[in-house]
Design an enzyme around this catalytic site. Structure first.
Site, PDB file in Angstrom:
ATOM      1  N   GLY A 177     -13.427  -3.730   0.131  1.00  0.00           N
ATOM      2  CA  GLY A 177     -14.791  -3.241   0.315  1.00  0.00           C
ATOM      3  C   GLY A 177     -15.193  -2.222  -0.734  1.00  0.00           C
ATOM      4  O   GLY A 177     -16.330  -2.241  -1.237  1.00  0.00           O
ATOM      5  N   LYS A 188     -18.958 -16.199   1.568  1.00  0.00           N
ATOM      6  CA  LYS A 188     -20.383 -15.972   1.816  1.00  0.00           C
ATOM      7  C   LYS A 188     -21.108 -15.358   0.627  1.00  0.00           C
ATOM      8  O   LYS A 188     -20.617 -14.435  -0.004  1.00  0.00           O
ATOM      9  CB  LYS A 188     -20.562 -15.032   3.019  1.00  0.00           C
ATOM     10  N   ARG A 209       0.823  -1.215   0.000  1.00  0.00           N
ATOM     11  CA  ARG A 209       0.000   0.000   0.000  1.00  0.00           C
ATOM     12  C   ARG A 209       0.855   1.263   0.000  1.00  0.00           C
ATOM     13  O   ARG A 209       0.460   2.288  -0.568  1.00  0.00           O
ATOM     14  CB  ARG A 209      -0.934  -0.006   1.221  1.00  0.00           C
ATOM     15  N   GLY A 244      -8.803  -8.499  -0.807  1.00  0.00           N
ATOM     16  CA  GLY A 244      -7.550  -8.932  -0.209  1.00  0.00           C
ATOM     17  C   GLY A 244      -7.228 -10.381  -0.472  1.00  0.00           C
ATOM     18  O   GLY A 244      -6.086 -10.730  -0.800  1.00  0.00           O
TER      19      GLY A 244
END
Length: 391
Positions: free
Chosen positions: A373, A197, A35, A350
């Site tokens: 996200g 999920k 990052r 990720g």
């Protein structure tokens, strides 16, 4: 939206929101500096433009308290080494002492503010905190895509205080690649969606149905779709409350003539452990009490054929529990297939990026998004608050 290269930055105090929330070990050593390295093109451009660079970031979850294990001090040291230039760390991100240090920053020099989340007001998007943070500079640059889905003070609250504001080079790259992959793709467009999920990705799946030509589903989330079609998936992870949603999504895909690919075989194991007994079985033959933990070789071949003529590939989520070598082969195989495809390939999340790094194919992917996200919310068709605030 103004382009960074169109701004007059000469001698201007420039507040840059970066994402330096990097993983560290117990000794405070940075274990992955990706990052930080991703922000270097923007920082080097600002240095070349003789801007006075004020960097701000969060680190971890200090929950509004001054917890020094979340200090950005190691980041300041590491960034100094990468830039071959001193990057002092301010003792805070607002306040008189910080204001004095900001005034002393010279053209082409940098100052890193201490962790924004030492103040609860950052995540609350507090107007007074936003005003004090914005008062440090004359120009605002957001280069933190990974937090641009958060309506926080440093992402959204500060922007009305700046007439001159723009995305950094990294954020602009994220926007451009997503537009090329989703809004204006070369076709066929194939989405490869995995992970644990359905619940976390249902909205993204719904939105992508209107855009993709083919949809490949893997990972534990595929179990819910398989069970919705009447297959017995043993003791595999399933979201029983979403069986109807899964059925409806497959029905709508058929109505739209979007071809959906589900696993035809899996690597099943008697437990979720490195030393588990495991074997490849068809989805009709998962032993009672066993877990489906990866896609099998026949599924890999099926998915390979679905990718064969793709011109654009979007990938979010692994095909199995790739952290364990015994259940990583499906994900590794798909990483190699995506990398070898004659297509624009964009990955996000990720786990997806970690899997690609593990496969050794990172250099062969067109673009690996820095936001999990935020990437998922774009896939859901949402407008990110951090990007909207720059317009």
């Amino acid at each position: 939206m103004t382009n960074l290269r169109d701004l007059n930055l000469q001698g201007k105090r420039t507040l840059v929101r970066v994402d330096f929330n990097v993983p560290m070990n117990d000794r405070g050593d940075i274990t992955d500096d990706l990052r930080i390295r991703m922000a270097l093109p923007t920082l080097e451009y600002l240095i070349g433009q003789n801007a006075k660079i004020i960097l701000c970031s969060h680190m971890g979850r200090p929950k509004g308290k001054r917890a020094m294990e979340f200090s950005l001090a190691p980041v300041a040291v590491h960034l100094s080494q990468l830039l071959h230039k001193a990057v002092p760390l301010a003792p805070d991100c607002i306040g008189p002492e910080v204001e004095k240090m900001v005034v002393q920053v010279q053209n082409g020099e940098l100052l890193l503010l201490e962790n924004l989340r030492f103040h609860a007001e950052e995540e609350k998007n507090d107007p007074e905190f936003s005003r004090q943070l914005a008062a440090l500079a004359e120009v605002y640059v957001n280069d933190a895509f990974a937090v641009s889905h958060r309506a926080h003070a440093s992402v959204v609250g500060v922007t009305p205080h700046f007439a001159a504001r723009a995305p950094g080079l990294l954020l602009q790259k994220e926007i451009d690649y997503f537009h090329r992959a989703i809004d204006n793709p070369a076709r066929p467009l194939v989405a490869l969606i995995g992970g644990a999920k359905v619940s976390g990705k249902l909205q993204a799946l719904e939105n992508m149905l209107a855009r993709v030509d083919r949809l490949i589903l893997g990972g534990a989330m595929a179990n819910t779709f398989l069970k919705s079609q009447g297959f017995d998936v043993g003791a595999s992870k399933v979201e029983d409350d979403l069986l109807d949603s899964a059925r409806n999504l497959l029905r709508r895909a058929a109505e739209r003539k979007v071809k959906v690919y589900l696993p035809v075989d899996v690597i099943a194991a008697d437990s979720f452990a490195p030393d588990a007994v495991s074997m490849a079985v068809t989805i009709q033959d998962i032993p009672k009490g066993w877990l489906a933990l990866d896609i099998g070789p026949a599924s890999v071949q099926c998915f390979r054929e679905a990718l064969a003529d793709a011109k654009t590939i979007v990938w979010n989520g692994p095909m199995g529990a790739f952290e364990m070598d015994a259940f990583s082969r499906g994900t590794m195989a798909m990483a190699h297939e995506v990398a070898a495809a004659h297509a624009l390939s964009v990955t996000g999340g990720g786990d997806s990026n970690a899997a690609i790094e593990k496969s050794g194919e990172a250099d062969n992917i067109s673009y690996m998004s820095t936001g999990g996200g935020a990437f998922l919310e774009l896939m859901e068709g949402k407008e990110l608050p951090g990007i909207k605030a720059l317009q």
